[in-house]
Structures are given as structure tokens and as C-alpha cells.
Motif scaffolding. Structure first.
Motif: not given
Length: 272
Positions: A32-42, A163-168, A185-192
Motif C-alpha cells: 500500500g506504500a506504492v501507488m500510481e498517479k497515472a498508468p506507469g507513473d509511480l 546520457g539518454f533515455n528512450l523508454a516510452k 563517443g559513448t552513451h549510457i541510459h539515464v533515469n534520474c
């Protein structure tokens, strides 16, 4: 003239809030400590309670100031209009990287910015697991744990780290970012975003791209990055301001590298 609060006083409030309301729940979220504001938005109880505490205490540090929190916006999007007024506004992201927090990944933090008449005057990013705090004051530099940070002169785009994020992400935007990924030259996935901006001022990432411009994600981070010598602008070249509502935004070490990154993206579909 606006009298700014003490940088350390705000930093201490953010750290105390994280230590008491966020970290004890990391890896220990109850049913019960985790909810969704919208689908997939925690959203979690830690997001909600820490925003309530910060919203209650920050105005005491600057009489007459208001608070715009991410969770308050989820309930009433009209609060975003506070940034268009004359009162100073605290912009709060209580748990930036909530998906990481819920999944037990340590890349999350708390972001606070002080905005007045469309300009970010002060910003703080606190990463609780690392107990690391970055802050900036407009015109006075960028600091991480008390040590000043200045970006090194960048090399050609092909040598830089992205640093890029392509999810959804919409196809029009994703195509442009894929072109940019191929150009660096290089890239990493970022999400914060908060952790991303600290990585940028500490030289671990050079180019960042974000599709959305929520001020709680970018107001503090772009100030921190700019005070370290960086350049942030939306794709039409407009310098970032917390009152902007439409992205995407590119973050680069300087204006020349921003232009190179923007050119690498090419045309971006209007639906991006």
C-alpha cells in the motif's frame, strides 16, 4: 531586493527530510506504500510525506514564498502557474527517480530550487544513499559537497559521453536522440535527472537530452550546470527557464557543443 536564505540551512532541511522519511523506506516499502498517479507513473508514501514536510518548512526560510511540488501538481496542474507570478517559489521534487526507489535501485534523490520571476536563483540536489549534496547560487558557482565544480573544455562531439533515455518516447523524438547517440563517443541510459546533473558537473556525462520540461526536474540542475560553465537550451535555441513548458531540452558543456549535438539530432517531428 530578495534576501536569499542560507544555502546550508536549506541543505540541512533536505538532508534531514531524506534521512527521516525517505531512506528508512528504501528497500522496505510496505504493501500500500506504492501507488500510481497515472498508468506507469509511480508515487510512494515517501514522496508524499517528504513533500508535505518540505512544503511546510521551506516558506519559513523565506517569508512570502510559495511552494510548487511535483505531487501537488499531480493533484492540481494549475499550481504550475505559481511560477508566472511575482512571489518567490520553492520548486520541490521530493523523490526524483521514484521508479528506481521502488525497485531498490539507489539512483534517486531530492531536488529543490528557488525561483523568482522566472529565474532560478538557488538550487539543491541531494542523493540520500551517497549522502551527497550539490548546490548552486546564481552568479556564485556550483558546488558538490562544498567543493566548487567547473566543467573542463569539451572535445569534439565524437569524443563526448551522452546520457539518454528512450523508454516510452515518441518516435519523432526517439529518432533524433538515436542520431545523437550515434554521433557521441559513448552513451549510457539515464533515469534520474538529479543524479544526471551531478554526473554532468562532475564530468561523468557531457550531453544530456530530456523530452519533458517539468521544473522540479530541471530548475536546480540547469542552474548547477550553468554555474559550472555549461549550456542548456530547448531545441529551438531558447535558453532554459523554469517557466518554459515545452521541450525537448539539450544540456551540453558549452554553447558550441550544444550546437553540434543539436545539429546531430536533425529535424524533430512536431509530436516529439
Amino acid at each position: 531586493m530578495l534576501r536569499l536564505p542560507e544555502i546550508d540551512t536549506v541543505a540541512a532541511l533536505i538532508s534531514e527530510t531524506a534521512q527521516e522519511l525517505i531512506l528508512p523506506r528504501f528497500g522496505r516499502l510496505e504493501d500500500g506504500a506504492v501507488m500510481e498517479k497515472a498508468p506507469g507513473d509511480l508515487v510512494t508514501i515517501a514522496d508524499q510525506e517528504s513533500e508535505v514536510r518540505l512544503a511546510a518548512r521551506l516558506p519559513d526560510l523565506l517569508p512570502g514564498s510559495l511552494v510548487l511540488g511535483e505531487e501537488a501538481y499531480a493533484k492540481d496542474p494549475a499550481v504550475l502557474d505559481l511560477l508566472d507570478g511575482d512571489d518567490p517559489v520553492w520548486v520541490v521534487d521530493p523523490v526524483d527517480g521514484t521508479a528506481n526507489f521502488v525497485a531498490g535501485r539507489p539512483r534517486f534523490g531530492t531536488i529543490v530550487a528557488l525561483v523568482h520571476r522566472g529565474e532560478t536563483l538557488m538550487g539543491w540536489i541531494h542523493l540520500p544513499v551517497e549522502n551527497q549534496t550539490a548546490w548552486a547560487i546564481r552568479g556564485e558557482g556550483a558546488f558538490v559537497d562544498g567543493e566548487r565544480r567547473t566543467l573542463a573544455a569539451p572535445g569534439p562531439l565524437a569524443t563526448l559521453r551522452g546520457g539518454f533515455n528512450l523508454a516510452k518516447r515518441p518516435p519523432g523524438y526517439a529518432v533524433g536522440v538515436m542520431r545523437l547517440r550515434e554521433a557521441v563517443g559513448t552513451h549510457i541510459h539515464v533515469n534520474c535527472a538529479g543524479a544526471d546533473y551531478i554526473d554532468a558537473v562532475e564530468g561523468r556525462i557531457d550531453i544530456l537530452a530530456y523530452r519533458k520540461l517539468f521544473p522540479w526536474d530541471h530548475a536546480a540542475g540547469t542552474l548547477l550546470h550553468a554555474e559550472a560553465g555549461g549550456w542548456s537550451a530547448v531545441l529551438d535555441g531558447t535558453r532554459y527557464r523554469p517557466t518554459l513548458r515545452q521541450g525537448p531540452i539539450l544540456v551540453a558543456p558549452d554553447q558550441a557543443s550544444w550546437r553540434a549535438a543539436r545539429a546531430a539530432m536533425g529535424e524533430i517531428a512536431a509530436a516529439a
